[in-house]
Design a protein around this motif. Structure first.
Motif, PDB file in Angstrom:
ATOM      1  N   GLU A  32       0.825  -1.215   0.000  1.00 50.66           N
ATOM      2  CA  GLU A  32       0.000   0.000   0.000  1.00 50.66           C
ATOM      3  C   GLU A  32       0.857   1.262   0.000  1.00 50.66           C
ATOM      4  O   GLU A  32       0.512   2.265  -0.625  1.00 50.66           O
ATOM      5  CB  GLU A  32      -0.931  -0.001   1.213  1.00 50.66           C
ATOM      6  CG  GLU A  32      -2.066  -1.028   1.127  1.00 50.66           C
ATOM      7  CD  GLU A  32      -2.971  -0.986   2.331  1.00 50.66           C
ATOM      8  OE1 GLU A  32      -2.768  -0.092   3.199  1.00 50.66           O
ATOM      9  OE2 GLU A  32      -3.876  -1.836   2.425  1.00 50.66           O
ATOM     10  N   LYS A  33       1.996   1.203   0.702  1.00 54.62           N
ATOM     11  CA  LYS A  33       2.885   2.363   0.761  1.00 54.62           C
ATOM     12  C   LYS A  33       3.518   2.654  -0.598  1.00 54.62           C
ATOM     13  O   LYS A  33       3.768   3.810  -0.946  1.00 54.62           O
ATOM     14  CB  LYS A  33       3.975   2.133   1.808  1.00 54.62           C
ATOM     15  CG  LYS A  33       3.449   2.073   3.239  1.00 54.62           C
ATOM     16  CD  LYS A  33       4.574   1.805   4.231  1.00 54.62           C
ATOM     17  CE  LYS A  33       4.027   1.730   5.651  1.00 54.62           C
ATOM     18  NZ  LYS A  33       5.099   1.441   6.638  1.00 54.62           N
ATOM     19  N   ILE A  34       3.787   1.596  -1.370  1.00 55.39           N
ATOM     20  CA  ILE A  34       4.401   1.763  -2.692  1.00 55.39           C
ATOM     21  C   ILE A  34       3.492   2.554  -3.620  1.00 55.39           C
ATOM     22  O   ILE A  34       3.963   3.316  -4.473  1.00 55.39           O
ATOM     23  CB  ILE A  34       4.744   0.385  -3.309  1.00 55.39           C
ATOM     24  CG1 ILE A  34       5.802  -0.327  -2.473  1.00 55.39           C
ATOM     25  CG2 ILE A  34       5.240   0.536  -4.756  1.00 55.39           C
ATOM     26  CD1 ILE A  34       7.137   0.383  -2.412  1.00 55.39           C
ATOM     27  N   TYR A  35       2.166   2.410  -3.468  1.00 56.51           N
ATOM     28  CA  TYR A  35       1.222   3.119  -4.337  1.00 56.51           C
ATOM     29  C   TYR A  35       1.389   4.636  -4.246  1.00 56.51           C
ATOM     30  O   TYR A  35       0.991   5.351  -5.159  1.00 56.51           O
ATOM     31  CB  TYR A  35      -0.210   2.731  -3.988  1.00 56.51           C
ATOM     32  CG  TYR A  35      -0.563   1.309  -4.372  1.00 56.51           C
ATOM     33  CD1 TYR A  35      -0.256   0.808  -5.633  1.00 56.51           C
ATOM     34  CD2 TYR A  35      -1.212   0.463  -3.479  1.00 56.51           C
ATOM     35  CE1 TYR A  35      -0.562  -0.500  -5.985  1.00 56.51           C
ATOM     36  CE2 TYR A  35      -1.531  -0.845  -3.831  1.00 56.51           C
ATOM     37  CZ  TYR A  35      -1.207  -1.319  -5.083  1.00 56.51           C
ATOM     38  OH  TYR A  35      -1.508  -2.596  -5.434  1.00 56.51           O
ATOM     39  N   SER A  36       1.960   5.120  -3.150  1.00 55.50           N
ATOM     40  CA  SER A  36       2.158   6.562  -2.975  1.00 55.50           C
ATOM     41  C   SER A  36       3.238   7.114  -3.888  1.00 55.50           C
ATOM     42  O   SER A  36       3.353   8.336  -4.041  1.00 55.50           O
ATOM     43  CB  SER A  36       2.532   6.872  -1.518  1.00 55.50           C
ATOM     44  OG  SER A  36       1.544   6.427  -0.629  1.00 55.50           O
ATOM     45  N   THR A  55      -3.318  11.755  -8.065  1.00 55.24           N
ATOM     46  CA  THR A  55      -4.771  11.660  -8.225  1.00 55.24           C
ATOM     47  C   THR A  55      -5.455  11.095  -6.989  1.00 55.24           C
ATOM     48  O   THR A  55      -6.665  11.242  -6.830  1.00 55.24           O
ATOM     49  CB  THR A  55      -5.132  10.781  -9.435  1.00 55.24           C
ATOM     50  OG1 THR A  55      -4.555   9.474  -9.270  1.00 55.24           O
ATOM     51  CG2 THR A  55      -4.608  11.392 -10.724  1.00 55.24           C
ATOM     52  N   SER A  56      -4.688  10.433  -6.121  1.00 54.26           N
ATOM     53  CA  SER A  56      -5.276   9.866  -4.899  1.00 54.26           C
ATOM     54  C   SER A  56      -5.312  10.875  -3.758  1.00 54.26           C
ATOM     55  O   SER A  56      -5.935  10.630  -2.724  1.00 54.26           O
ATOM     56  CB  SER A  56      -4.490   8.628  -4.454  1.00 54.26           C
ATOM     57  OG  SER A  56      -3.182   8.986  -4.025  1.00 54.26           O
ATOM     58  N   THR A  74      -1.785   7.146   3.027  1.00 50.21           N
ATOM     59  CA  THR A  74      -1.261   6.976   1.665  1.00 50.21           C
ATOM     60  C   THR A  74      -1.323   8.286   0.890  1.00 50.21           C
ATOM     61  O   THR A  74      -0.380   8.649   0.174  1.00 50.21           O
ATOM     62  CB  THR A  74      -2.054   5.892   0.914  1.00 50.21           C
ATOM     63  OG1 THR A  74      -1.984   4.659   1.641  1.00 50.21           O
ATOM     64  CG2 THR A  74      -1.504   5.675  -0.477  1.00 50.21           C
ATOM     65  N   ALA A  75      -2.442   9.002   1.034  1.00 43.86           N
ATOM     66  CA  ALA A  75      -2.610  10.285   0.347  1.00 43.86           C
ATOM     67  C   ALA A  75      -1.619  11.323   0.862  1.00 43.86           C
ATOM     68  O   ALA A  75      -1.067  12.119   0.091  1.00 43.86           O
ATOM     69  CB  ALA A  75      -4.039  10.783   0.520  1.00 43.86           C
ATOM     70  N   LYS A  76      -1.360  11.307   2.165  1.00 44.14           N
ATOM     71  CA  LYS A  76      -0.401  12.255   2.745  1.00 44.14           C
ATOM     72  C   LYS A  76       1.009  12.001   2.213  1.00 44.14           C
ATOM     73  O   LYS A  76       1.726  12.940   1.867  1.00 44.14           O
ATOM     74  CB  LYS A  76      -0.416  12.139   4.274  1.00 44.14           C
ATOM     75  CG  LYS A  76      -1.684  12.660   4.923  1.00 44.14           C
ATOM     76  CD  LYS A  76      -1.655  12.452   6.434  1.00 44.14           C
ATOM     77  CE  LYS A  76      -2.957  12.910   7.073  1.00 44.14           C
ATOM     78  NZ  LYS A  76      -2.967  12.661   8.546  1.00 44.14           N
ATOM     79  N   ILE A  77       1.392  10.728   2.165  1.00 43.27           N
ATOM     80  CA  ILE A  77       2.712  10.380   1.635  1.00 43.27           C
ATOM     81  C   ILE A  77       2.817  10.789   0.160  1.00 43.27           C
ATOM     82  O   ILE A  77       3.845  11.303  -0.285  1.00 43.27           O
ATOM     83  CB  ILE A  77       2.985   8.870   1.796  1.00 43.27           C
ATOM     84  CG1 ILE A  77       3.049   8.499   3.278  1.00 43.27           C
ATOM     85  CG2 ILE A  77       4.291   8.478   1.107  1.00 43.27           C
ATOM     86  CD1 ILE A  77       3.125   7.011   3.543  1.00 43.27           C
ATOM     87  N   SER A  78       1.722  10.569  -0.604  1.00 40.85           N
ATOM     88  CA  SER A  78       1.696  10.948  -2.021  1.00 40.85           C
ATOM     89  C   SER A  78       1.892  12.449  -2.187  1.00 40.85           C
ATOM     90  O   SER A  78       2.631  12.895  -3.072  1.00 40.85           O
ATOM     91  CB  SER A  78       0.369  10.529  -2.660  1.00 40.85           C
ATOM     92  OG  SER A  78       0.213   9.141  -2.646  1.00 40.85           O
TER      93      SER A  78
END
Length: 290
Positions: free
Chosen positions: A238-242, A249-250, A259-263
């Protein structure tokens, strides 16, 4: 600097390249996958759904409503070709300015730092607005072609609950968030080409190399996530998706999770690093107009 930015935006936006980027974005949105036939496991894109799917299926399945179709606009080939599309309008004018020697006179009037920031903002904004307008046109087309949500009768409470999970804040706000995501996605997608333009004057190389860069980036992360999925490391996956190219877009989602914060942090850092690299390389030259 604002006068320079106004001139740069005029050169970037008021040209056929920008209009082409808008319409290409709209066309690529039609490649998004929106429906899967449970009997044959065949996946249909927006265009395939319009051309070959029976109209009765569209009018009976709420997942083919205009709101749901619009929410899936980034799931097609747009992620692959977006770096080329959004960069081309700015790069053509910028490279022409460099090759003609006009850059030397512009820097004399504005200063080195203001010149670089003006170019950054023009590139960032033009890319964002190209994808924003293309997505907006796609949304208007979808609204005409596909039925509205209000025309569907939900078969049971489960379907209604699933729809409410998809649009917790309502359909209109969801569409606004999609358009904001489109702007941010387009703006950030210009960054590789923008950085390359600091040491390359060929607009075709500048716009094509980011395509290869994004492809390698996506492929590498896909291999990592697939390996994690096989080993059962779902939390790390899940962390990789960031860190995907389209992770921005997330960020504009109904739930601003970890996840959104990391992105968001990753994308801001990504933009600032490439901006710093552009300014540094541009100012390392003895002749700033070269």
């Amino acid at each position: 600097m604002f006068k320079a930015l106004k001139c740069d935006l005029n050169k970037t936006v008021v040209n056929t390249g920008f209009l082409g980027a808008v319409f290409l974005t709209m066309i690529l949105c039609f490649t998004a996958n929106i429906y899967e036939d449970s009997a044959t496991s065949k996946t249909y894109s927006v265009m395939e759904t319009i051309m070959s799917l029976d109209r009765s299926i569209i009018t009976q399945d709420y997942t083919l409503s205009s709101a749901v179709v619009f929410s899936k606009c980034f799931s097609g080939y747009i992620g692959m070709f977006i770096p080329i599309i959004v960069a081309f309008p700015f790069m053509v004018t910028f490279c022409a300015e460099r090759n003609s020697g006009l850059m030397r006179f512009t820097i004399t009037r504005t200063g080195k730092f203001k010149y670089s920031i003006s170019k950054f903002l023009a590139c960032f904004l033009s890319g964002g607005f190209a994808v924003f307008l293309g997505t907006l046109l796609f949304g208007l087309a979808v609204m005409i072609i596909f039925p509205s949500v209000s025309s569907y009768d939900f078969a049971d409470d489960i379907q209604k609950e699933l729809f409410e999970i998809m649009f917790p804040n309502g359909v209109f706000l969801s569409c606004v968030k999609t358009l904001i995501s489109a702007f941010l996605y387009g703006a950030i997608s210009t960054m590789p080409a923008f950085f390359l333009s600091s040491f390359c004057k060929n607009p075709y190389i500048i716009t094509c190399l980011p395509f290869l860069f994004i492809y390698i980036w996506n492929t590498t992360l896909d291999k990592i996530t697939n390996s994690m999925f096989t080993n059962g490391n779902f939390k790390k996956m899940e962390k990789i998706y960031s860190f995907y190219p389209d992770s921005i877009t997330s960020v504009i989602s109904y739930e601003f999770d970890k996840t959104a914060k990391i992105s968001l942090i990753f994308n801001i850092s990504y933009v600032l690093i490439l901006l710093f690299g552009f300014v540094l390389i541009m100012n390392m030259r003895k002749d700033k107009g070269a």
